[in-house]
Design an enzyme around this catalytic site. Sequence first.
Site, PDB file in Angstrom:
ATOM      1  N   SER A  34       0.837  -1.201   0.000  1.00  0.00           N
ATOM      2  CA  SER A  34       0.000   0.000   0.000  1.00  0.00           C
ATOM      3  C   SER A  34       0.869   1.247   0.000  1.00  0.00           C
ATOM      4  O   SER A  34       2.097   1.181   0.092  1.00  0.00           O
ATOM      5  CB  SER A  34      -0.919   0.011   1.226  1.00  0.00           C
ATOM      6  OG  SER A  34      -0.164   0.295   2.400  1.00  0.00           O
ATOM      7  N   SER A  38       0.855   3.664   2.282  1.00  0.00           N
ATOM      8  CA  SER A  38       0.872   4.317   3.594  1.00  0.00           C
ATOM      9  C   SER A  38       2.250   4.821   4.002  1.00  0.00           C
ATOM     10  O   SER A  38       2.360   5.666   4.892  1.00  0.00           O
ATOM     11  CB  SER A  38       0.336   3.363   4.666  1.00  0.00           C
ATOM     12  OG  SER A  38       1.236   2.301   4.886  1.00  0.00           O
ATOM     13  N   LYS A  93       5.089   0.282   9.385  1.00  0.00           N
ATOM     14  CA  LYS A  93       4.910   1.696   9.727  1.00  0.00           C
ATOM     15  C   LYS A  93       6.198   2.188  10.396  1.00  0.00           C
ATOM     16  O   LYS A  93       7.145   1.439  10.596  1.00  0.00           O
ATOM     17  CB  LYS A  93       3.741   1.894  10.696  1.00  0.00           C
ATOM     18  CG  LYS A  93       2.422   1.283  10.261  1.00  0.00           C
ATOM     19  CD  LYS A  93       1.772   1.996   9.107  1.00  0.00           C
ATOM     20  CE  LYS A  93       0.443   1.334   8.743  1.00  0.00           C
ATOM     21  NZ  LYS A  93      -0.169   1.923   7.522  1.00  0.00           N
ATOM     22  N   SER A 109      -2.987   6.681   5.847  1.00  0.00           N
ATOM     23  CA  SER A 109      -2.424   5.576   6.615  1.00  0.00           C
ATOM     24  C   SER A 109      -3.347   5.228   7.774  1.00  0.00           C
ATOM     25  O   SER A 109      -3.641   6.074   8.623  1.00  0.00           O
ATOM     26  CB  SER A 109      -1.034   5.946   7.148  1.00  0.00           C
ATOM     27  OG  SER A 109      -0.548   4.950   8.024  1.00  0.00           O
TER      28      SER A 109
END
Length: 309
Positions: A110, A112, A167, A272
Amino acid sequence: MTLQSILGNFALILFVLMVVTGIIWVLDLMVFAKQRRAAADAALAEYDARHARSAAKGIRMDEQGNSRAKLEADILRQPTWIEYSGSFFPVIALVFFLRSFLWEPFKIPSSSMVPTLLVGDLILVNKYTYGIRLPILNQKVVQLNDPQRGDVMVFKYPKDMSQDYIKRVIGVPGDKIVYQNKRLTVNGQAVGYTAMEDYLEEGTLTYQKQFTEQLGDVQHRILNNEKAPPVQIGQVEENYPHREACTFNYEGFSCVVPEGNYFMMGDNRDNSADSRIWGFVPDKNIVGKAFFVWMNLGNFNFERLGGIR
Protein backbone atom coordinates in the site's frame (compact mmCIF):
# COMPACT_ATOMS: atom_id res chain seq x y z
CA MET A 1 -6.31 -20.97 13.36
CA THR A 2 -8.36 -21.00 10.16
CA LEU A 3 -7.38 -22.72 6.91
CA GLN A 4 -7.07 -19.30 5.25
CA SER A 5 -4.63 -18.05 7.91
CA ILE A 6 -2.59 -21.26 7.61
CA LEU A 7 -2.37 -20.95 3.83
CA GLY A 8 -1.39 -17.29 4.25
CA ASN A 9 1.38 -18.13 6.72
CA PHE A 10 4.35 -18.88 4.48
CA ALA A 11 6.62 -19.49 7.47
CA LEU A 12 4.30 -22.22 8.75
CA ILE A 13 4.11 -23.86 5.31
CA LEU A 14 7.90 -23.71 5.03
CA PHE A 15 8.28 -25.24 8.50
CA VAL A 16 5.93 -28.14 7.67
CA LEU A 17 7.78 -28.81 4.41
CA MET A 18 11.11 -28.74 6.22
CA VAL A 19 9.89 -31.20 8.87
CA VAL A 20 8.35 -33.59 6.36
CA THR A 21 11.34 -33.61 3.98
CA GLY A 22 13.72 -33.80 6.95
CA ILE A 23 11.96 -36.86 8.38
CA ILE A 24 12.08 -38.57 4.99
CA TRP A 25 15.79 -37.69 4.62
CA VAL A 26 16.62 -39.11 8.06
CA LEU A 27 14.53 -42.25 7.51
CA ASP A 28 16.29 -42.86 4.22
CA LEU A 29 19.68 -42.38 5.84
CA MET A 30 18.94 -44.57 8.85
CA VAL A 31 16.49 -47.15 7.47
CA PHE A 32 15.63 -47.17 3.78
CA ALA A 33 19.22 -46.93 2.48
CA LYS A 34 20.24 -49.88 4.69
CA GLN A 35 17.28 -51.88 3.45
CA ARG A 36 18.23 -51.18 -0.17
CA ARG A 37 21.86 -52.13 0.59
CA ALA A 38 20.77 -55.41 2.14
CA ALA A 39 18.49 -56.16 -0.81
CA ALA A 40 21.30 -55.31 -3.24
CA ASP A 41 23.77 -57.57 -1.38
CA ALA A 42 21.29 -60.45 -1.46
CA ALA A 43 20.57 -59.94 -5.17
CA LEU A 44 24.28 -59.72 -6.00
CA ALA A 45 25.02 -62.89 -4.00
CA GLU A 46 22.31 -64.73 -5.92
CA TYR A 47 23.62 -63.23 -9.18
CA ASP A 48 27.18 -64.37 -8.45
CA ALA A 49 26.01 -67.85 -7.44
CA ARG A 50 23.98 -68.19 -10.64
CA HIS A 51 26.96 -67.17 -12.77
CA ALA A 52 29.22 -69.52 -10.86
CA ARG A 53 26.88 -72.41 -11.60
CA SER A 54 26.74 -71.41 -15.27
CA ALA A 55 30.54 -71.20 -15.46
CA ALA A 56 30.84 -74.67 -13.87
CA LYS A 57 28.68 -76.03 -16.67
CA GLY A 58 30.83 -74.29 -19.24
CA ILE A 59 28.26 -71.64 -20.07
CA ARG A 60 29.84 -68.22 -20.65
CA MET A 61 27.79 -65.13 -19.72
CA ASP A 62 28.67 -61.99 -21.70
CA GLU A 63 29.03 -58.56 -20.06
CA GLN A 64 28.86 -59.99 -16.57
CA GLY A 65 30.49 -56.92 -14.97
CA ASN A 66 28.16 -54.42 -16.62
CA SER A 67 25.07 -56.46 -15.79
CA ARG A 68 26.15 -56.84 -12.18
CA ALA A 69 26.77 -53.09 -11.81
CA LYS A 70 23.44 -52.25 -13.41
CA LEU A 71 21.62 -54.65 -11.09
CA GLU A 72 23.25 -53.05 -8.05
CA ALA A 73 22.55 -49.50 -9.26
CA ASP A 74 18.90 -50.31 -9.96
CA ILE A 75 18.32 -51.71 -6.48
CA LEU A 76 20.21 -48.91 -4.68
CA ARG A 77 18.47 -46.15 -6.64
CA GLN A 78 16.28 -43.99 -4.39
CA PRO A 79 12.55 -43.88 -5.14
CA THR A 80 11.55 -40.58 -6.73
CA TRP A 81 9.73 -39.29 -3.64
CA ILE A 82 12.78 -39.94 -1.45
CA GLU A 83 15.18 -38.47 -4.01
CA TYR A 84 13.21 -35.23 -4.28
CA SER A 85 12.75 -34.96 -0.52
CA GLY A 86 16.49 -35.41 0.04
CA SER A 87 17.27 -32.76 -2.58
CA PHE A 88 14.76 -30.21 -1.27
CA PHE A 89 15.40 -30.64 2.45
CA PRO A 90 18.73 -28.71 2.73
CA VAL A 91 17.39 -25.92 0.50
CA ILE A 92 14.15 -25.58 2.48
CA ALA A 93 16.05 -25.75 5.79
CA LEU A 94 18.45 -22.99 4.67
CA VAL A 95 15.62 -20.74 3.49
CA PHE A 96 13.69 -21.35 6.71
CA PHE A 97 16.73 -20.47 8.84
CA LEU A 98 17.48 -17.28 6.87
CA ARG A 99 13.85 -16.10 6.95
CA SER A 100 13.34 -16.97 10.60
CA PHE A 101 16.51 -15.63 12.18
CA LEU A 102 18.35 -13.30 9.78
CA TRP A 103 16.48 -11.58 6.94
CA GLU A 104 13.04 -11.88 5.45
CA PRO A 105 11.83 -10.34 2.17
CA PHE A 106 8.59 -8.36 2.02
CA LYS A 107 6.65 -6.54 -0.67
CA ILE A 108 5.04 -3.18 0.11
CA PRO A 109 1.30 -3.53 -0.63
CA SER A 110 0.00 0.00 0.00
CA SER A 111 0.93 3.67 -0.17
CA SER A 112 0.87 4.32 3.59
CA MET A 113 4.68 4.73 3.72
CA VAL A 114 5.05 6.97 0.67
CA PRO A 115 7.41 8.74 -0.01
CA THR A 116 9.81 6.50 1.96
CA LEU A 117 8.47 3.28 0.46
CA LEU A 118 6.44 2.92 -2.72
CA VAL A 119 3.83 0.35 -3.64
CA GLY A 120 5.62 -2.71 -5.00
CA ASP A 121 8.94 -2.06 -3.25
CA LEU A 122 10.73 -5.28 -2.38
CA ILE A 123 12.45 -4.83 0.96
CA LEU A 124 14.53 -6.81 3.42
CA VAL A 125 13.67 -6.98 7.11
CA ASN A 126 16.26 -7.68 9.79
CA LYS A 127 14.78 -10.42 12.02
CA TYR A 128 17.35 -10.26 14.85
CA THR A 129 17.76 -6.52 15.49
CA TYR A 130 15.03 -6.52 18.13
CA GLY A 131 15.85 -9.95 19.54
CA ILE A 132 15.73 -13.57 18.46
CA ARG A 133 12.26 -15.07 18.27
CA LEU A 134 11.00 -18.61 17.80
CA PRO A 135 9.65 -19.15 14.29
CA ILE A 136 5.87 -19.52 13.89
CA LEU A 137 5.22 -18.70 17.58
CA ASN A 138 7.05 -15.34 17.31
CA GLN A 139 8.06 -15.79 20.96
CA LYS A 140 11.17 -13.80 21.93
CA VAL A 141 13.88 -15.99 23.47
CA VAL A 142 16.89 -13.63 23.33
CA GLN A 143 16.62 -9.90 24.02
CA LEU A 144 18.94 -7.70 21.95
CA ASN A 145 17.79 -4.17 21.06
CA ASP A 146 14.55 -2.26 21.53
CA PRO A 147 12.79 -0.38 18.69
CA GLN A 148 13.77 3.28 18.55
CA ARG A 149 11.79 6.32 17.43
CA GLY A 150 12.17 6.70 13.70
CA ASP A 151 12.68 3.00 12.95
CA VAL A 152 10.67 1.54 10.09
CA MET A 153 9.24 -1.63 11.57
CA VAL A 154 7.30 -4.65 10.31
CA PHE A 155 4.82 -6.14 12.77
CA LYS A 156 1.77 -8.36 13.02
CA TYR A 157 -1.41 -6.32 12.68
CA PRO A 158 -3.02 -6.42 16.15
CA LYS A 159 -6.49 -7.01 14.70
CA ASP A 160 -5.35 -9.91 12.51
CA MET A 161 -2.09 -11.68 13.33
CA SER A 162 -1.97 -13.27 9.87
CA GLN A 163 -1.31 -9.85 8.30
CA ASP A 164 2.06 -8.05 8.31
CA TYR A 165 2.02 -4.24 8.51
CA ILE A 166 4.85 -1.75 8.09
CA LYS A 167 4.91 1.70 9.73
CA ARG A 168 7.34 4.03 11.47
CA VAL A 169 7.93 3.94 15.22
CA ILE A 170 6.70 7.26 16.62
CA GLY A 171 6.48 6.44 20.31
CA VAL A 172 8.23 3.90 22.58
CA PRO A 173 7.01 2.73 26.01
CA GLY A 174 6.42 5.67 28.37
CA ASP A 175 6.40 8.35 25.65
CA LYS A 176 3.71 11.00 25.56
CA ILE A 177 2.79 11.56 21.91
CA VAL A 178 0.84 14.68 20.96
CA TYR A 179 -0.28 15.25 17.37
CA GLN A 180 -1.97 18.60 16.90
CA ASN A 181 -2.56 20.34 13.58
CA LYS A 182 -0.39 17.69 11.92
CA ARG A 183 2.68 18.40 14.02
CA LEU A 184 4.19 15.93 16.48
CA THR A 185 5.39 16.60 20.00
CA VAL A 186 7.20 13.82 21.87
CA ASN A 187 7.57 14.14 25.64
CA GLY A 188 7.02 17.88 25.41
CA GLN A 189 9.64 18.39 22.68
CA ALA A 190 8.34 19.62 19.35
CA VAL A 191 9.51 17.55 16.39
CA GLY A 192 11.33 19.60 13.74
CA TYR A 193 9.85 20.06 10.25
CA THR A 194 11.34 21.53 7.07
CA ALA A 195 9.14 22.22 4.06
CA MET A 196 10.10 20.64 0.74
CA GLU A 197 8.68 20.91 -2.76
CA ASP A 198 5.24 19.39 -3.20
CA TYR A 199 5.15 15.65 -3.89
CA LEU A 200 3.28 14.26 -6.91
CA GLU A 201 1.64 10.93 -6.10
CA GLU A 202 1.74 8.91 -9.29
CA GLY A 203 -1.26 6.79 -8.42
CA THR A 204 -3.65 9.73 -7.94
CA LEU A 205 -1.78 12.41 -9.93
CA THR A 206 -2.32 14.82 -7.04
CA TYR A 207 0.17 16.99 -5.19
CA GLN A 208 0.67 16.78 -1.45
CA LYS A 209 2.68 18.90 0.95
CA GLN A 210 6.04 17.31 1.68
CA PHE A 211 8.25 17.86 4.74
CA THR A 212 11.34 16.43 6.30
CA GLU A 213 10.62 15.32 9.85
CA GLN A 214 13.41 15.14 12.43
CA LEU A 215 12.34 12.35 14.77
CA GLY A 216 15.18 11.92 17.22
CA ASP A 217 18.30 11.12 15.23
CA VAL A 218 16.29 10.06 12.19
CA GLN A 219 15.45 12.52 9.43
CA HIS A 220 12.87 11.30 6.95
CA ARG A 221 10.20 12.59 4.58
CA ILE A 222 6.45 12.72 5.24
CA LEU A 223 3.40 13.79 3.25
CA ASN A 224 0.43 15.86 4.41
CA ASN A 225 -2.87 16.44 2.68
CA GLU A 226 -3.99 19.92 3.65
CA LYS A 227 -7.66 19.05 3.10
CA ALA A 228 -7.64 16.01 5.42
CA PRO A 229 -8.09 16.22 9.20
CA PRO A 230 -5.24 15.11 11.50
CA VAL A 231 -7.37 12.18 12.66
CA GLN A 232 -10.47 10.62 11.14
CA ILE A 233 -12.41 10.67 14.41
CA GLY A 234 -15.20 8.52 13.01
CA GLN A 235 -12.73 5.73 12.18
CA VAL A 236 -11.06 5.55 15.59
CA GLU A 237 -11.88 2.22 17.23
CA GLU A 238 -13.27 2.35 20.74
CA ASN A 239 -12.25 -1.02 22.16
CA TYR A 240 -8.57 -1.57 21.42
CA PRO A 241 -6.25 -2.40 24.36
CA HIS A 242 -5.15 0.65 26.40
CA ARG A 243 -7.65 2.89 24.61
CA GLU A 244 -7.89 4.92 27.83
CA ALA A 245 -4.28 6.09 27.29
CA CYS A 246 -5.41 8.29 24.37
CA THR A 247 -7.62 11.33 24.00
CA PHE A 248 -8.86 12.65 20.66
CA ASN A 249 -10.25 15.89 19.30
CA TYR A 250 -10.69 17.36 15.83
CA GLU A 251 -7.22 18.96 15.95
CA GLY A 252 -5.44 15.71 16.76
CA PHE A 253 -4.77 13.41 19.70
CA SER A 254 -2.63 12.76 22.75
CA CYS A 255 -1.42 9.30 23.82
CA VAL A 256 0.83 7.90 26.53
CA VAL A 257 2.43 4.72 25.20
CA PRO A 258 1.92 1.79 27.64
CA GLU A 259 4.79 -0.45 28.72
CA GLY A 260 5.55 -3.18 26.21
CA ASN A 261 3.84 -1.29 23.38
CA TYR A 262 4.72 1.05 20.51
CA PHE A 263 2.89 3.83 18.68
CA MET A 264 3.15 3.54 14.89
CA MET A 265 2.32 5.95 12.06
CA GLY A 266 2.73 5.88 8.29
CA ASP A 267 4.87 8.51 6.55
CA ASN A 268 1.92 9.23 4.24
CA ARG A 269 0.19 10.72 7.24
CA ASP A 270 -3.26 11.29 5.76
CA ASN A 271 -3.38 8.01 3.87
CA SER A 272 -2.42 5.58 6.61
CA ALA A 273 -4.52 3.46 8.97
CA ASP A 274 -2.20 3.18 11.96
CA SER A 275 -2.05 3.50 15.75
CA ARG A 276 -4.31 6.55 15.53
CA ILE A 277 -7.08 4.24 14.37
CA TRP A 278 -6.50 0.74 15.79
CA GLY A 279 -4.16 1.32 18.72
CA PHE A 280 -0.76 0.29 19.99
CA VAL A 281 1.52 -2.50 18.75
CA PRO A 282 2.57 -4.96 21.50
CA ASP A 283 6.18 -6.14 21.61
CA LYS A 284 5.04 -9.70 20.91
CA ASN A 285 3.78 -8.57 17.47
CA ILE A 286 7.16 -7.31 16.25
CA VAL A 287 8.57 -9.03 13.15
CA GLY A 288 11.70 -6.97 12.51
CA LYS A 289 13.29 -3.77 11.28
CA ALA A 290 13.00 -2.83 7.59
CA PHE A 291 16.45 -1.77 6.42
CA PHE A 292 16.91 -2.20 2.66
CA VAL A 293 15.03 -1.65 -0.63
CA TRP A 294 16.40 -4.03 -3.24
CA MET A 295 13.90 -3.90 -6.11
CA ASN A 296 10.63 -2.53 -7.45
CA LEU A 297 9.63 -4.26 -10.67
CA GLY A 298 6.86 -1.76 -11.44
CA ASN A 299 8.77 1.42 -10.58
CA PHE A 300 12.47 0.65 -10.97
CA ASN A 301 14.88 3.41 -10.05
CA PHE A 302 18.52 2.77 -9.10
CA GLU A 303 18.53 5.88 -6.90
CA ARG A 304 15.87 4.41 -4.61
CA LEU A 305 17.72 1.17 -3.98
CA GLY A 306 19.58 0.96 -0.70
CA GLY A 307 19.05 1.65 2.97
CA ILE A 308 15.71 2.83 4.40
CA ARG A 309 15.66 6.09 6.36
